[in-house]
Design a protein around this motif. Structure first.
Motif, PDB file in Angstrom:
ATOM      1  N   LYS A   1     -87.812  12.245  74.193  1.00  0.00           N
ATOM      2  CA  LYS A   1     -89.013  12.601  73.423  1.00  0.00           C
ATOM      3  C   LYS A   1     -89.794  11.358  73.017  1.00  0.00           C
ATOM      4  CE  LYS A   1     -87.371  16.979  71.422  1.00  0.00           C
ATOM      5  NZ  LYS A   1     -86.959  17.673  70.169  1.00  0.00           N
TER       6      LYS A   1
ATOM      7  N   LYS B   1     -75.930  14.665  74.052  1.00  0.00           N
ATOM      8  CA  LYS B   1     -77.136  15.378  74.497  1.00  0.00           C
ATOM      9  C   LYS B   1     -78.306  15.132  73.549  1.00  0.00           C
ATOM     10  CE  LYS B   1     -75.417  19.549  74.829  1.00  0.00           C
ATOM     11  NZ  LYS B   1     -75.365  21.007  75.102  1.00  0.00           N
ATOM     12  N   GLU B   2     -78.025  15.129  72.230  1.00  0.00           N
ATOM     13  CA  GLU B   2     -79.084  14.877  71.249  1.00  0.00           C
ATOM     14  C   GLU B   2     -79.648  13.464  71.399  1.00  0.00           C
ATOM     15  OE1 GLU B   2     -80.608  16.851  68.991  1.00  0.00           O
ATOM     16  OE2 GLU B   2     -79.550  18.502  69.985  1.00  0.00           O
ATOM     17  N   SER B   3     -78.779  12.512  71.713  1.00  0.00           N
ATOM     18  CA  SER B   3     -79.237  11.134  71.916  1.00  0.00           C
ATOM     19  C   SER B   3     -80.170  11.043  73.124  1.00  0.00           C
ATOM     20  CB  SER B   3     -78.036  10.204  72.126  1.00  0.00           C
ATOM     21  OG  SER B   3     -77.236  10.157  70.977  1.00  0.00           O
TER      22      SER B   3
ATOM     23  N   GLN C   1     -80.136   4.765  69.691  1.00  0.00           N
ATOM     24  CA  GLN C   1     -79.532   6.072  69.420  1.00  0.00           C
ATOM     25  C   GLN C   1     -78.009   5.959  69.347  1.00  0.00           C
ATOM     26  OE1 GLN C   1     -80.799   9.226  69.013  1.00  0.00           O
ATOM     27  NE2 GLN C   1     -82.968   8.885  69.367  1.00  0.00           N
TER      28      GLN C   1
ATOM     29  N   HIS D   1     -72.224  17.124  72.163  1.00  0.00           N
ATOM     30  CA  HIS D   1     -73.463  17.557  71.519  1.00  0.00           C
ATOM     31  C   HIS D   1     -74.277  16.342  71.066  1.00  0.00           C
ATOM     32  CE1 HIS D   1     -76.244  19.943  69.131  1.00  0.00           C
ATOM     33  NE2 HIS D   1     -76.000  19.157  68.092  1.00  0.00           N
ATOM     34  N   ALA D   2     -73.608  15.351  70.467  1.00  0.00           N
ATOM     35  CA  ALA D   2     -74.310  14.152  70.013  1.00  0.00           C
ATOM     36  C   ALA D   2     -74.883  13.375  71.194  1.00  0.00           C
ATOM     37  CB  ALA D   2     -73.372  13.266  69.208  1.00  0.00           C
TER      38      ALA D   2
ATOM     39  N   LEU E   1     -81.888  13.526  74.413  1.00  0.00           N
ATOM     40  CA  LEU E   1     -83.108  14.276  74.111  1.00  0.00           C
ATOM     41  C   LEU E   1     -84.031  13.474  73.206  1.00  0.00           C
ATOM     42  CD1 LEU E   1     -84.558  16.985  74.507  1.00  0.00           C
ATOM     43  CD2 LEU E   1     -83.390  17.841  72.470  1.00  0.00           C
ATOM     44  N   GLY E   2     -83.456  12.830  72.173  1.00  0.00           N
ATOM     45  CA  GLY E   2     -84.266  12.011  71.280  1.00  0.00           C
ATOM     46  C   GLY E   2     -84.910  10.846  72.008  1.00  0.00           C
ATOM     47  N   THR E   3     -84.145  10.227  72.902  1.00  0.00           N
ATOM     48  CA  THR E   3     -84.687   9.129  73.701  1.00  0.00           C
ATOM     49  C   THR E   3     -85.811   9.620  74.599  1.00  0.00           C
ATOM     50  OG1 THR E   3     -82.550   7.983  73.706  1.00  0.00           O
ATOM     51  CG2 THR E   3     -84.126   7.371  75.417  1.00  0.00           C
TER      52      THR E   3
END
Length: 438
Positions: free
Chosen positions: A282, A274-276, A75, A271-272, A278-280
Motif C-alpha cells: 500500500k 501477510k500484513e507486513s 515493517q 498473519h503478521a 500488504l502494508g508495504t
C-alpha cells in the motif's frame, strides 16, 4: 498562450487542486497531462506516447526497487521487537537523569531510524513503546508527544532513507554518497534534540519526573539485547560502503535480516507476515503514484522551460548564492507546514536544483548536489513537526487522546528551534556534511 506561460499558470492550478484535497499525486498527474495536451496544441499523439513511455520508464527503474525493500525492512523491524530493546537500553543508561526517559526515546528513535527509512513509521513505532513509560514517570502529555514526534523525524535523516533515495533518483546522484553525507547531520540532530530536552526540563521542571537508576549489570544486559540492530545496520551500511553490494542489494539483505530476526522473536506469524507485505504494498503504491504524477508534471515543466527560465532569472538578479539558498530553504520550511515531505521533494527539487547548480558555492557540482540534498531533507523534516499540519504530531497525538494538540504544538516549537539552529550550522559549515565524501 506560450509554453512558458502555460508552465507558470500550472502552479496556481496545482495549488487549487491540492487545497481542494485532491491527492497530491493525482493533482500533479492531471496538471502534467493537461499541460502536455495544451502545449501540443491539442494533438493527443505526443501525450499518448508520453503516457506509455513515462509509465514504463518510471516503474521499470531498478533504483526504485530499493523503496519497497526498505519499507519492508521497517515493517519487519517493527515486528521484531527491536524498538523495545533499543528504548530499554537507552532508558537504562539515561532514564535516571532529569528528562532522561525523553532523551532515551530520542536515542531509540535514532537507532530505529538506522533500520527504518520512514519518519512516520519511526514515530508510530516508538510512540507505542515510549509513551507508556513517559506517562509512568510523570512526563507531561505535551512534552511527551512533542519529543516523540521530533524523534520520529530521525527516521528519514539517518540512513537508510526513502526520501534520500527519491532525491538521488531525481538529481542523478550516488545513493551511497548521500547516505554517507547524512550520518553527521543525523547525529547532530539527535544531540540537538537531547540538548533541547535538557533545556526544556530546566525551564519547566514539572514537565518531567524521575526514575531510579538501573544497576550496571542490567544496563549492559539491555545494551546486549540491541545486537540485532547493530548487526543489521553494520551489514547493510557497511556492506554498501565496502563494495560488497549495491544499495538496492543492501536493502534486500536488510529486509531479509530483519525478517529473520522477527521470525526468531516469534512475532512473524503467517498473519503478521501477510500484513507486513500488504502494508508495504500500500505504501509503495502511494509513493509510486506520486512519483509517476511528479514525472508527468516535471516533464511538462521541462517542456515549458520554466526551470531554466527561473535559473536564468535568478542569475540575472545578481544575488549572492547564499541569499538564494536561504530563500529556498525558507520556502521549504513554510510550505512544509501544509505539504508532506515526499510531495515537496518531487514537486520542487526539479525546479530549485537547476538554480542551485548554476550558483558558485566554491565546491564541486557533486558536493553542491549532495550538500543541498541533505539541507532539503532537514528542512522538509522540520515540516513534519511544524504546526498546523505536522504529520508526526497527528500520529503521536492519535496515540494519546488525553493530550490536546495545542499542548503538543507549544512543546514542539522548542524542537523546531533546534532544527533551525542545525540548518544554520550546516549552511555555514558545509564540511560537516561533506567531510566523509571523497
Amino acid at each position: 498562450m506560450s509554453r512558458l506561460e502555460l508552465g507558470f499558470w500550472s502552479f496556481p492550478v496545482l495549488l487549487v487542486l491540492i487545497f481542494l484535497r485532491a491527492p497530491i499525486g493525482l493533482a500533479m498527474f492531471l496538471c502534467g497531462i493537461g499541460g502536455w495536451y495544451f502545449a501540443m496544441n491539442g494533438n493527443p499523439t505526443p501525450l499518448l506516447s508520453k503516457l506509455k513511455s513515462e509509465t514504463y520508464t518510471t516503474f521499470s527503474s531498478y533504483s526504485l526497487s530499493i523503496i519497497p525493500l526498505f519499507l519492508l525492512m521497517g515493517q519487519f523491524a517493527t515486528l521484531s521487537g527491536m524498538s523495545t530493546s533499543l528504548f530499554k537500553a537507552a532508558e537504562s543508561f539515561l532514564g535516571h537523569r532529569k528528562g532522561g526517559v525523553a532523551m532515551a526515546a530520542v536515542g531509540a528513535c535514532a537507532g530505529f531510524g538506522a533500520i527504518c527509512g520512514s519518519s512516520l513509521a519511526t514515530a508510530a513505532t516508538m510512540g507505542k513503546v515510549a509513551l507508556p513509560e513517559l506517562r509512568r514517570y510523570g512526563y507531561s502529555g505535551g512534552f511527551s508527544t512533542a519529543t516523540l514526534a521530533a524523534g520520529g523525524t530521525l527516521g528519514i535523516l539517518i540512513p537508510p532513507s526513502v526520501i534520500l533515495v527519491i532525491y538521488a533518483i531525481i538529481t542523478e546522484q550516488n545513493i551511497a554518497k548521500l547516505f554517507l553525507a547524512a550520518f553527521a547531520p543525523g547525529i547532530l540532530a539527535a544531540v540537538g534534540y537531547i540538548l533541547t530536552i535538557s533545556i526544556y526540563v530546566r525551564l519547566f521542571p514539572g514537565s518531567a519526573g524521575t526514575r531510579p537508576p538501573v544497576p550496571m549489570a542490567e544496563r549492559w544486559k539491555a545494551l546486549g539485547n540491541t545486537w540485532p540492530v547493530l548487526a543489521i545496520f553494520g551489514l547493510v551500511v557497511g556492506g554498501i560502503y565496502a563494495g560488497w553490494f549495491t544499495p538496492t542489494e543492501g536493502s534486500a539483505i536488510g529486509a531479509a535480516g530483519t525478517g529473520l530476526v522477527a521470525w526468531m522473536s516469534g512475532n512473524l506469524k503467517w498473519h503478521a507476515f501477510k500484513e507486513s507485505l500488504l502494508g508495504t504494498g500500500k505504501t509503495t503504491a502511494m509513493i509510486f503514484f506520486i512519483v509517476l504524477g511528479a514525472g508527468f508534471y516535471n516533464g511538462f515543466l521541462a517542456l515549458s522551460g520554466v526551470p531554466q527560465y527561473l535559473a536564468d532569472y535568478v542569475l540575472d538578479l545578481g544575488l549572492s548564492p547564499w541569499v538564494v539558498l536561504a530563500i529556498i530553504l525558507a520556502f521549504y520550511m513554510i510550505f512544509g507546514c501544509v505539504m508532506d515531505s515526499l510531495s515537496m521533494i518531487l514537486l520542487t527539487v526539479p525546479i530549485f536544483f537547476p538554480v542551485i547548480s548554476a550558483m558558485d558555492f566554491g565546491m564541486s557540482p557533486e558536493h553542491v548536489a549532495i550538500w543541498f540534498g541533505i539541507l532539503v531533507l532537514i528542512v522538509v523534516e522540520v515540516g513534519l513537526i511544524t504546526p498546523p499540519v505536522g504529520m508526526n504530531l497527528f500520529i503521536i497525538n492519535a496515540m494519546d487522546r488525553e493530550t490536546r494538540i495545542t499542548e503538543t504544538y507549544k512543546a514542539v516549537m522548542f524542537f523546531v528551534g533546534s532544527d533551525i539552529v542545525r540548518v544554520i550550522i550546516l549552511v555555514a559549515f558545509p564540511a560537516i556534511t561533506l567531510f566523509l565524501i571523497p
